[in-house]
Each structure stands twice: as structure tokens, then as C-alpha cells.
Design a protein around this motif. Sequence first.
Motif, PDB file in Angstrom:
ATOM      1  N   LYS A  67      18.375   8.598   7.056  1.00  0.00           N
ATOM      2  CA  LYS A  67      18.368   7.150   7.253  1.00  0.00           C
ATOM      3  C   LYS A  67      17.128   6.729   8.041  1.00  0.00           C
ATOM      4  O   LYS A  67      16.482   5.731   7.706  1.00  0.00           O
ATOM      5  N   GLN A  68      16.809   7.498   9.080  1.00  0.00           N
ATOM      6  CA  GLN A  68      15.627   7.176   9.880  1.00  0.00           C
ATOM      7  C   GLN A  68      14.360   7.265   9.027  1.00  0.00           C
ATOM      8  O   GLN A  68      13.511   6.376   9.064  1.00  0.00           O
ATOM      9  N   LEU A  69      14.243   8.326   8.262  1.00  0.00           N
ATOM     10  CA  LEU A  69      13.075   8.486   7.398  1.00  0.00           C
ATOM     11  C   LEU A  69      12.981   7.367   6.366  1.00  0.00           C
ATOM     12  O   LEU A  69      11.889   6.893   6.040  1.00  0.00           O
ATOM     13  N   SER A  70      14.111   6.925   5.866  1.00  0.00           N
ATOM     14  CA  SER A  70      14.133   5.835   4.896  1.00  0.00           C
ATOM     15  C   SER A  70      13.572   4.552   5.508  1.00  0.00           C
ATOM     16  O   SER A  70      12.779   3.840   4.876  1.00  0.00           O
ATOM     17  N   PHE A  71      13.956   4.244   6.749  1.00  0.00           N
ATOM     18  CA  PHE A  71      13.419   3.064   7.420  1.00  0.00           C
ATOM     19  C   PHE A  71      11.917   3.206   7.659  1.00  0.00           C
ATOM     20  O   PHE A  71      11.165   2.242   7.515  1.00  0.00           O
ATOM     21  N   GLU A  72      11.470   4.411   8.028  1.00  0.00           N
ATOM     22  CA  GLU A  72      10.040   4.634   8.244  1.00  0.00           C
ATOM     23  C   GLU A  72       9.256   4.439   6.941  1.00  0.00           C
ATOM     24  O   GLU A  72       8.167   3.860   6.944  1.00  0.00           O
ATOM     25  N   ILE A  73       9.821   4.902   5.839  1.00  0.00           N
ATOM     26  CA  ILE A  73       9.175   4.714   4.530  1.00  0.00           C
ATOM     27  C   ILE A  73       9.139   3.234   4.161  1.00  0.00           C
ATOM     28  O   ILE A  73       8.127   2.740   3.649  1.00  0.00           O
ATOM     29  N   GLN A  74      10.213   2.513   4.454  1.00  0.00           N
ATOM     30  CA  GLN A  74      10.239   1.078   4.164  1.00  0.00           C
ATOM     31  C   GLN A  74       9.144   0.344   4.929  1.00  0.00           C
ATOM     32  O   GLN A  74       8.456  -0.526   4.367  1.00  0.00           O
ATOM     33  N   ILE A  75       8.976   0.685   6.208  1.00  0.00           N
ATOM     34  CA  ILE A  75       7.937   0.041   7.007  1.00  0.00           C
ATOM     35  C   ILE A  75       6.555   0.373   6.450  1.00  0.00           C
ATOM     36  O   ILE A  75       5.698  -0.516   6.322  1.00  0.00           O
ATOM     37  N   ALA A  76       6.330   1.620   6.106  1.00  0.00           N
ATOM     38  CA  ALA A  76       5.031   2.010   5.542  1.00  0.00           C
ATOM     39  C   ALA A  76       4.767   1.266   4.232  1.00  0.00           C
ATOM     40  O   ALA A  76       3.644   0.802   3.987  1.00  0.00           O
ATOM     41  N   THR A  77       5.784   1.129   3.416  1.00  0.00           N
ATOM     42  CA  THR A  77       5.647   0.416   2.140  1.00  0.00           C
ATOM     43  C   THR A  77       5.316  -1.057   2.374  1.00  0.00           C
ATOM     44  O   THR A  77       4.465  -1.630   1.680  1.00  0.00           O
ATOM     45  N   LEU A  78       5.960  -1.666   3.362  1.00  0.00           N
ATOM     46  CA  LEU A  78       5.667  -3.064   3.683  1.00  0.00           C
ATOM     47  C   LEU A  78       4.241  -3.221   4.212  1.00  0.00           C
ATOM     48  O   LEU A  78       3.566  -4.208   3.890  1.00  0.00           O
ATOM     49  N   LYS A  79       3.772  -2.264   4.987  1.00  0.00           N
ATOM     50  CA  LYS A  79       2.390  -2.317   5.487  1.00  0.00           C
ATOM     51  C   LYS A  79       1.397  -2.222   4.333  1.00  0.00           C
ATOM     52  O   LYS A  79       0.390  -2.934   4.307  1.00  0.00           O
ATOM     53  N   VAL A  80       1.686  -1.365   3.381  1.00  0.00           N
ATOM     54  CA  VAL A  80       0.826  -1.256   2.195  1.00  0.00           C
ATOM     55  C   VAL A  80       0.848  -2.578   1.430  1.00  0.00           C
ATOM     56  O   VAL A  80      -0.195  -3.064   0.968  1.00  0.00           O
ATOM     57  N   GLY A  81       2.015  -3.172   1.321  1.00  0.00           N
ATOM     58  CA  GLY A  81       2.132  -4.461   0.648  1.00  0.00           C
ATOM     59  C   GLY A  81       1.308  -5.537   1.343  1.00  0.00           C
ATOM     60  O   GLY A  81       0.682  -6.379   0.681  1.00  0.00           O
ATOM     61  N   MET A  82       1.289  -5.517   2.664  1.00  0.00           N
ATOM     62  CA  MET A  82       0.500  -6.490   3.416  1.00  0.00           C
ATOM     63  C   MET A  82      -0.989  -6.266   3.181  1.00  0.00           C
ATOM     64  O   MET A  82      -1.749  -7.228   3.002  1.00  0.00           O
ATOM     65  N   GLU A  83      -1.425  -5.025   3.162  1.00  0.00           N
ATOM     66  CA  GLU A  83      -2.837  -4.733   2.896  1.00  0.00           C
ATOM     67  C   GLU A  83      -3.215  -5.151   1.477  1.00  0.00           C
ATOM     68  O   GLU A  83      -4.300  -5.697   1.254  1.00  0.00           O
ATOM     69  N   GLN A  84      -2.311  -4.932   0.527  1.00  0.00           N
ATOM     70  CA  GLN A  84      -2.572  -5.353  -0.848  1.00  0.00           C
ATOM     71  C   GLN A  84      -2.676  -6.872  -0.932  1.00  0.00           C
ATOM     72  O   GLN A  84      -3.534  -7.406  -1.631  1.00  0.00           O
ATOM     73  N   LEU A  85      -1.834  -7.556  -0.182  1.00  0.00           N
ATOM     74  CA  LEU A  85      -1.881  -9.017  -0.160  1.00  0.00           C
ATOM     75  C   LEU A  85      -3.219  -9.504   0.414  1.00  0.00           C
ATOM     76  O   LEU A  85      -3.810 -10.454  -0.106  1.00  0.00           O
ATOM     77  N   LYS A  86      -3.710  -8.842   1.454  1.00  0.00           N
ATOM     78  CA  LYS A  86      -5.010  -9.205   2.027  1.00  0.00           C
ATOM     79  C   LYS A  86      -6.124  -9.016   0.995  1.00  0.00           C
ATOM     80  O   LYS A  86      -7.010  -9.859   0.861  1.00  0.00           O
ATOM     81  N   ILE A  87      -6.072  -7.906   0.279  1.00  0.00           N
ATOM     82  CA  ILE A  87      -7.074  -7.637  -0.754  1.00  0.00           C
ATOM     83  C   ILE A  87      -6.999  -8.694  -1.858  1.00  0.00           C
ATOM     84  O   ILE A  87      -8.023  -9.214  -2.308  1.00  0.00           O
ATOM     85  N   ASP A  88      -5.781  -9.023  -2.269  1.00  0.00           N
ATOM     86  CA  ASP A  88      -5.604 -10.053  -3.296  1.00  0.00           C
ATOM     87  C   ASP A  88      -6.172 -11.393  -2.834  1.00  0.00           C
ATOM     88  O   ASP A  88      -6.823 -12.102  -3.604  1.00  0.00           O
ATOM     89  N   TYR A  89      -5.924 -11.731  -1.580  1.00  0.00           N
ATOM     90  CA  TYR A  89      -6.419 -12.996  -1.037  1.00  0.00           C
ATOM     91  C   TYR A  89      -7.944 -13.017  -1.012  1.00  0.00           C
ATOM     92  O   TYR A  89      -8.567 -13.990  -1.447  1.00  0.00           O
ATOM     93  N   LEU A  90      -8.535 -11.952  -0.507  1.00  0.00           N
ATOM     94  CA  LEU A  90      -9.997 -11.889  -0.445  1.00  0.00           C
ATOM     95  C   LEU A  90     -10.616 -11.908  -1.843  1.00  0.00           C
ATOM     96  O   LEU A  90     -11.665 -12.530  -2.063  1.00  0.00           O
ATOM     97  N   THR A  91      -9.961 -11.248  -2.782  1.00  0.00           N
ATOM     98  CA  THR A  91     -10.440 -11.250  -4.158  1.00  0.00           C
ATOM     99  C   THR A  91     -10.356 -12.669  -4.740  1.00  0.00           C
ATOM    100  O   THR A  91     -11.275 -13.154  -5.396  1.00  0.00           O
ATOM    101  N   HIS A  92      -9.246 -13.334  -4.467  1.00  0.00           N
ATOM    102  CA  HIS A  92      -9.039 -14.707  -4.947  1.00  0.00           C
ATOM    103  C   HIS A  92     -10.120 -15.647  -4.382  1.00  0.00           C
ATOM    104  O   HIS A  92     -10.597 -16.544  -5.077  1.00  0.00           O
ATOM    105  N   LYS A  93     -10.501 -15.437  -3.124  1.00  0.00           N
ATOM    106  CA  LYS A  93     -11.500 -16.275  -2.481  1.00  0.00           C
ATOM    107  C   LYS A  93     -12.917 -15.889  -2.889  1.00  0.00           C
ATOM    108  O   LYS A  93     -13.875 -16.564  -2.518  1.00  0.00           O
ATOM    109  N   GLY A  94     -13.064 -14.766  -3.587  1.00  0.00           N
ATOM    110  CA  GLY A  94     -14.376 -14.301  -4.009  1.00  0.00           C
ATOM    111  C   GLY A  94     -15.152 -13.604  -2.902  1.00  0.00           C
ATOM    112  O   GLY A  94     -16.374 -13.484  -2.958  1.00  0.00           O
ATOM    113  N   LEU A  95     -14.425 -13.127  -1.896  1.00  0.00           N
ATOM    114  CA  LEU A  95     -15.066 -12.462  -0.762  1.00  0.00           C
ATOM    115  C   LEU A  95     -15.031 -10.942  -0.887  1.00  0.00           C
ATOM    116  O   LEU A  95     -15.569 -10.242  -0.043  1.00  0.00           O
ATOM    117  N   LEU A  96     -14.453 -10.483  -1.946  1.00  0.00           N
ATOM    118  CA  LEU A  96     -14.365  -9.031  -2.138  1.00  0.00           C
ATOM    119  C   LEU A  96     -14.724  -8.668  -3.563  1.00  0.00           C
ATOM    120  O   LEU A  96     -14.410  -9.334  -4.511  1.00  0.00           O
TER     121      LEU A  96
END
Length: 82
Positions: free
Chosen positions: A53-82
Motif C-alpha cells: 500500500k505504501q509503495l502504491s501511494f509512492e508510485i501515485q505521487i511519482a506518476t502525478l509529478k510526471v503528469g505535472m512535468e508533462q503539463l509544463k512541457i505542453d504549456y511551453l510548447t503551446h506558447k511556442g517557448l519550447l
Amino acid sequence: MEDDFRIRAENLEQQMVSVGRMLALQNQILEESVAQFNQGVITAADYLQEVNKQLSFEIQIATLKVGMEQLKIDYLTHKGLL
């Protein structure tokens, strides 16, 4: 479109906070499980269930962090800054 990115970022942040709270509680449960296992109150299977259960929560947090980084990349790409 920018509101969409902001809303998605806020949702990811809220999810990270929520899962972080659950992880903190699971850490407490795991500490208790260690003591119970060492005293023979619970089985190894019960202890490993709490570890998983603990490992599952740690994986969920890591997955959400990756999702946030992907969102940042998408935003920068949308703005033409990347």
C-alpha cells in the motif's frame, strides 16, 4: 486555453496533496505493522500488504509529478517557448 492548463495544474496539485496525506497515514500504519509483525501479532503477508500500500501511494505521487512535468512541457510548447 490557458485556463485549461491552469485548471489541470490545480487538479494535479490537489491530487498530490491528497495522496501525500494518504502516504503519511500509511507510513504511520506501516510503523505500527512493523512492531506488530515483530511481536507476532500479524503475519508476514499482513505486513507485506501494508508495504505494498505504501509503495502504491509512492508510485501515485511519482506518476502525478510526471503528469505535472508533462503539463509544463505542453504549456511551453503551446506558447511556442519550447
